[in-house]
Scaffold this motif. Structure first.
Motif, mmCIF file in Angstrom:
data_model
loop_
_atom_site.group_PDB
_atom_site.id
_atom_site.type_symbol
_atom_site.label_atom_id
_atom_site.label_comp_id
_atom_site.label_asym_id
_atom_site.label_seq_id
_atom_site.Cartn_x
_atom_site.Cartn_y
_atom_site.Cartn_z
ATOM 1 N N LEU A 319 -41.660 23.767 39.979
ATOM 2 C CA LEU A 319 -40.293 24.156 39.644
ATOM 3 C C LEU A 319 -40.315 25.360 38.709
ATOM 4 N N PRO A 320 -39.559 26.394 39.015
ATOM 5 C CA PRO A 320 -39.614 27.623 38.192
ATOM 6 C C PRO A 320 -39.211 27.364 36.741
ATOM 7 N N SER A 321 -39.932 27.936 35.828
ATOM 8 C CA SER A 321 -39.605 27.779 34.413
ATOM 9 C C SER A 321 -38.322 28.505 34.049
ATOM 10 N N ALA A 322 -37.877 29.439 34.915
ATOM 11 C CA ALA A 322 -36.672 30.211 34.619
ATOM 12 C C ALA A 322 -35.389 29.416 34.823
ATOM 13 N N LEU A 323 -35.471 28.208 35.359
ATOM 14 C CA LEU A 323 -34.269 27.419 35.601
ATOM 15 C C LEU A 323 -33.663 26.951 34.279
ATOM 16 N N ALA A 324 -32.336 26.886 34.252
ATOM 17 C CA ALA A 324 -31.653 26.322 33.094
ATOM 18 C C ALA A 324 -32.046 24.859 32.942
#
Length: 385
Positions: A319-324
């Protein structure tokens, strides 16, 4: 395309015009020969007659014109169909009182609306008011008021039981622009964002166990880049049909081809994350003249494991770390709910793909998910020629 018809049901299209408001077109021209010859013209004529009979009543679309013997145009009413997944138990009592008022207006015009059993015929407009669509199911019948009331009360009671609740029980955030299309032996859940007249939309496919909400940061920036993005939940996951018998890349690719056909998209770009690179590459190989570019995010095409829990762990770790944080938590909950049997089908399909699938003349670009979700790397990779 708002809905794909079948048997005697029309295709329903949203047509945006250079001048004037958009209209909805109901079109029977892609049905079988018997429907085109007899039933289609009858249904088109009947619906137009019902629309003209109730014209001017609030909460109902206005008729526009009969385009030809197999198609008619009517006013577009903005709104989202009633679905448990979309609205939950979140509609106030006032909504159903207003809906009852629409039915009373129909009664005064001598029209009986007998298809409230299908909640998707009821829209929740942007002002949270009800609207009724599909007047093809309405009839001008001299039914006694008491008999009408029996039908209407039962239908309204069922809708209340399913959807009435407090405002705090609203649908999940981030599901704007969502709708379903049934085709290719499955049902796809879509999220459509950005510029609707983009001639080269981006079809976005999430990893297994996730919905296309994972691409929310891209969807938020799409309009600023003049792009339309269509997030598609894979069969078996997210809001798409849960029951699947196979997730072979070739099968999913055929279903995706039916989807882009139904949406009447001539050319498109592909953005695929993790496992979904497999069907995306298979789709590009099927229609290389239509799939211009494929951006593969964190591709895993040959894990070779049939262990669903291992696959679940791989997807969560990716899961991308950039997600809220709030969105990430919701996606983790989706992944936790993903059926082990469906994950096993996906893992087996990946295990069979021992070598990457060719994509014909489609250009393939590799990116990390965090690169795509933030910054300009994705839109630069998919810049128009």
């Amino acid at each position: 395309m708002l809905n794909v018809g079948g048997l005697a049901n029309p295709d329903v299209l949203l047509v945006r015009r250079e001048v004037g408001a958009p209209v909805v077109v109901k079109d029977w021209s892609r049905r079988g020969p018997l429907v085109r010859a007899f039933l289609g013209p009858l249904l088109a004529r009947h619906e137009l007659a019902m629309l003209e009979r109730v014209e001017g009543l609030p909460g109902l679309p206005r008729p526009c014109q009969r385009i030809d013997r197999l198609a008619l145009a009517l006013e577009f009413v903005a709104g989202r169909p009633l679905r448990r997944r979309t609205h939950g138990r979140a509609l106030p009592s006032a909504f159903f009182i207003a809906l009852e008022g629409i039915l009373e207006g129909l009664r005064l015009r001598g029209v009986a609306y007998l298809d409230l059993r299908s909640p998707t015929n009821v829209l929740v407009t942007p002002s949270s008011a009800p609207a009724l669509v599909d007047l093809g199911s309405a009839l001008a019948l001299p039914l006694p008021r008491a008999l009408r009331a029996v039908f209407e009360r039962r239908a309204l009671a069922k809708l209340r039981a399913r959807f009435e609740g407090s405002e705090s029980e609203s649908a999940p955030a981030g599901d704007a622009g969502a709708r379903d299309l049934k085709l290719g032996g499955t049902r796809f859940h879509l999220r459509d964002h950005g510029r609707p007249d983009d001639p080269l939309p981006i079809l976005m496919l999430p990893d297994v166990g996730l919905s296309a909400r994972v691409f929310a940061p891209i969807a938020e920036r799409a309009a600023a880049h003049g792009r339309r993005v269509i997030g598609v939940d894979l069969p078996g996951f997210g809001g798409s049909r849960a029951g699947v018998s196979s997730l072979r890349a070739s099968r999913v690719a055929a279903q995706l081809e039916a989807l882009v056909d139904a949406l009447r998209i001539a050319r498109f770009d592909l953005l695929a994350q993790g496992w979904s690179v497999l069907p995306a590459a298979a789709l590009a190989a099927r229609v290389p003249e239509r799939a211009r570019r494929l951006v593969a995010l964190d591709a895993r095409t040959s894990e070779g494991s049939s262990d669903p829990e291992r696959l679940r762990a791989l997807v969560q770790a990716g899961l991308p770390s950039a997600l809220a944080p709030a969105l990430r938590a919701e996606l983790e909950a989706e992944l936790a709910r993903a059926p082990a049997r469906t994950l096993r089908l996906a893992a087996r399909a990946a295990g069979r793909a021992m070598t990457p699938i060719g994509v014909g003349g489609t250009k393939r670009i590799e990116l990390r998910a965090d690169e795509a979700l933030v910054g300009e790397a994705l839109f630069e990779a998919l810049a128009p020629d």
